[in-house]
Motif scaffolding. Structure first.
Motif, short mmCIF file in Angstrom:
data_model
loop_
_atom_site.label_atom_id
_atom_site.label_comp_id
_atom_site.label_asym_id
_atom_site.label_seq_id
_atom_site.Cartn_x
_atom_site.Cartn_y
_atom_site.Cartn_z
N MET A 1 0.83 -1.21 0.00
CA MET A 1 0.00 0.00 0.00
C MET A 1 0.87 1.26 0.00
O MET A 1 0.61 2.22 -0.72
CB MET A 1 -0.92 -0.01 1.22
N ARG A 2 1.90 1.24 0.87
CA ARG A 2 2.78 2.41 0.93
C ARG A 2 3.50 2.62 -0.40
O ARG A 2 3.70 3.75 -0.84
CB ARG A 2 3.79 2.21 2.06
N ARG A 3 3.89 1.53 -1.04
CA ARG A 3 4.58 1.64 -2.33
C ARG A 3 3.65 2.25 -3.37
O ARG A 3 4.08 3.04 -4.21
CB ARG A 3 5.04 0.26 -2.76
N THR A 4 2.37 1.89 -3.33
CA THR A 4 1.40 2.44 -4.28
C THR A 4 1.24 3.94 -4.09
O THR A 4 1.23 4.72 -5.05
CB THR A 4 0.04 1.75 -4.12
N TYR A 5 1.13 4.37 -2.82
CA TYR A 5 1.02 5.80 -2.54
C TYR A 5 2.25 6.56 -3.00
O TYR A 5 2.16 7.65 -3.56
CB TYR A 5 0.79 6.03 -1.04
N LEU A 6 3.42 5.97 -2.76
CA LEU A 6 4.67 6.62 -3.17
C LEU A 6 4.72 6.76 -4.69
O LEU A 6 5.12 7.81 -5.22
CB LEU A 6 5.86 5.80 -2.67
N LEU A 7 4.29 5.71 -5.38
CA LEU A 7 4.28 5.76 -6.85
C LEU A 7 3.32 6.83 -7.35
O LEU A 7 3.62 7.56 -8.29
CB LEU A 7 3.90 4.39 -7.41
N GLU A 8 2.16 6.94 -6.71
CA GLU A 8 1.19 7.96 -7.10
C GLU A 8 1.74 9.36 -6.88
O GLU A 8 1.55 10.26 -7.71
CB GLU A 8 -0.11 7.77 -6.32
N ILE A 9 2.43 9.55 -5.76
CA ILE A 9 3.03 10.86 -5.47
C ILE A 9 4.07 11.22 -6.52
O ILE A 9 4.14 12.36 -7.01
CB ILE A 9 3.64 10.88 -4.07
N VAL A 10 4.88 10.24 -6.89
CA VAL A 10 5.91 10.48 -7.91
C VAL A 10 5.27 10.83 -9.25
O VAL A 10 5.71 11.76 -9.94
CB VAL A 10 6.82 9.24 -8.05
N MET A 11 4.22 10.10 -9.63
CA MET A 11 3.55 10.37 -10.89
C MET A 11 2.89 11.74 -10.90
O MET A 11 2.90 12.45 -11.91
CB MET A 11 2.51 9.28 -11.17
N ILE A 12 2.30 12.13 -9.75
CA ILE A 12 1.71 13.46 -9.66
C ILE A 12 2.78 14.53 -9.81
O ILE A 12 2.59 15.54 -10.49
CB ILE A 12 0.95 13.62 -8.32
N ALA A 13 3.94 14.31 -9.16
CA ALA A 13 5.03 15.27 -9.26
C ALA A 13 5.53 15.39 -10.70
O ALA A 13 5.81 16.49 -11.19
CB ALA A 13 6.18 14.86 -8.33
N VAL A 14 5.63 14.26 -11.40
CA VAL A 14 6.07 14.28 -12.79
C VAL A 14 5.05 15.01 -13.66
O VAL A 14 5.41 15.82 -14.53
CB VAL A 14 6.28 12.84 -13.30
N ALA A 15 3.75 14.76 -13.40
CA ALA A 15 2.70 15.44 -14.18
C ALA A 15 2.75 16.94 -13.95
O ALA A 15 2.60 17.73 -14.90
CB ALA A 15 1.32 14.89 -13.78
N VAL A 16 2.96 17.36 -12.69
CA VAL A 16 3.05 18.80 -12.39
C VAL A 16 4.26 19.41 -13.11
O VAL A 16 4.19 20.52 -13.66
CB VAL A 16 3.13 19.02 -10.87
N ALA A 17 5.39 18.68 -13.10
CA ALA A 17 6.60 19.19 -13.76
C ALA A 17 6.37 19.37 -15.26
O ALA A 17 6.88 20.33 -15.86
CB ALA A 17 7.77 18.24 -13.50
N PHE A 18 5.62 18.46 -15.88
CA PHE A 18 5.35 18.57 -17.31
C PHE A 18 4.31 19.65 -17.60
O PHE A 18 4.38 20.33 -18.64
CB PHE A 18 4.85 17.23 -17.85
N MET A 19 3.34 19.82 -16.73
CA MET A 19 2.26 20.76 -16.98
C MET A 19 2.63 22.20 -16.63
O MET A 19 2.00 23.13 -17.13
CB MET A 19 1.02 20.36 -16.17
N PHE A 20 3.64 22.40 -15.79
CA PHE A 20 3.98 23.76 -15.39
C PHE A 20 4.38 24.64 -16.57
O PHE A 20 3.90 25.78 -16.68
CB PHE A 20 5.10 23.73 -14.34
N PRO A 21 5.25 24.18 -17.49
CA PRO A 21 5.56 25.04 -18.65
C PRO A 21 4.32 25.34 -19.51
O PRO A 21 4.21 26.44 -20.06
CB PRO A 21 6.58 24.21 -19.44
#
Length: 270
Positions: A1-21
């Motif tokens: 469960m913790r690994r899933t949450y961590l993966l989701e957080i990483v994916m959200i961070a990557v999405a934010v990094a791509f969407m910011f520009p």
């Protein structure tokens, strides 16, 4: 469960990094100069469309949009027609000739087209096609044909031969069997071919700059580049021009994006 949450957080961070520009691009295009100087990262308040009207007229994006559309559409028609016919032959003919031709097409993908820029330019010049739509369409058709054949061949190999064989038993020729039976089944990979080639052709800057520079038939990237150099200090106008140049191909991609993964996955199975 913790690994899933961590993966989701990483994916959200990557999405934010791509969407910011993208957010910066759209936000600044909707702001007037005072808003840009005071709060460049804040939301437009109020948003304005004046930048888009000014960019459209100042950059002469109307003719450039037409040039890009003509070159892209005609190139895609040529690629889909030639690529699908060639791939059907390569996928169905079991001989050394078919395999050898397929390897040659693969070499066309591996070798960078920049190696042939000078000979290709000389050839187009000798044909009298420099500064014309036809010259650039011929270039894109030749450059992108190996990639198109690669995609189509993998997909056709995954199709059962019985479809075309049944049509031929009923008296259809190879041409009729392909156009009436096989080609409609190629819709997923055709969508993939269309969107990938369209993105490449529409966004290409270097080739139109060389082949069409100063001809009056400049494409969107070339016109936007000249416009940005002229209005580099006026960020709202610059970003509005960039949005207008990218918007058509983004809309096409959003409409056809579901075909990209479907076409790739089907082709890899073959």
């Amino acid at each position: 469960m913790r690994r899933t949450y961590l993966l989701e957080i990483v994916m959200i961070a990557v999405a934010v990094a791509f969407m910011f520009p993208v957010y910066i691009l759209i936000s600044l295009s909707l702001k007037d100069p005072p808003q840009i100087s005071q709060s460049p990262l804040a939301l437009p308040n109020p948003p304005t469309l004046d930048n888009f009207a000014s960019a459209w007229s100042a950059a002469a994006l109307g003719p450039s949009l037409m040039n890009s559309t003509v070159i892209t559409v005609v190139s895609l028609v040529a690629l889909i027609t030639l690529g699908s016919f060639a791939s059907y032959f390569l996928a169905r003919v079991k001989s050394g000739l078919g395999y050898g031709l397929y390897i040659l097409f693969l070499l066309g993908i591996v070798l960078p087209f920049q190696l042939g820029m000078i000979p290709l330019y000389q050839l187009v010049t000798e044909l009298g096609l420099i500064g014309t739509h036809a010259g650039l369409i011929l270039f894109y058709t030749g450059i992108q044909l190996p990639f198109t054949v690669f995609l189509y061949t993998g997909f056709i190999r995954a199709l059962p031969r019985e479809y075309a064989s049944a049509a031929q038993i009923d008296g259809a020729s190879h041409l009729v069997a392909f156009t009436r039976v096989v080609f409609p089944l190629l819709r997923p990979i055709t969508g993939t071919v269309l969107i990938l080639n369209a993105v490449f052709i529409w966004n290409d800057f270097f080739t139109p700059l060389i082949y069409l520079g100063g001809s009056g038939f400049e494409t969107i990237p070339v016109s936007v580049f000249a416009y940005v150099g002229q209005y580099v200090s006026q960020h709202g106008l610059v970003f509005a021009g960039l949005v207008l140049g990218a918007l058509p191909i983004v809309l096409v991609f959003l409409v056809l994006q579901r075909y990209v993964i479907k076409g790739f996955s089907s082709g890899l199975k073959g």
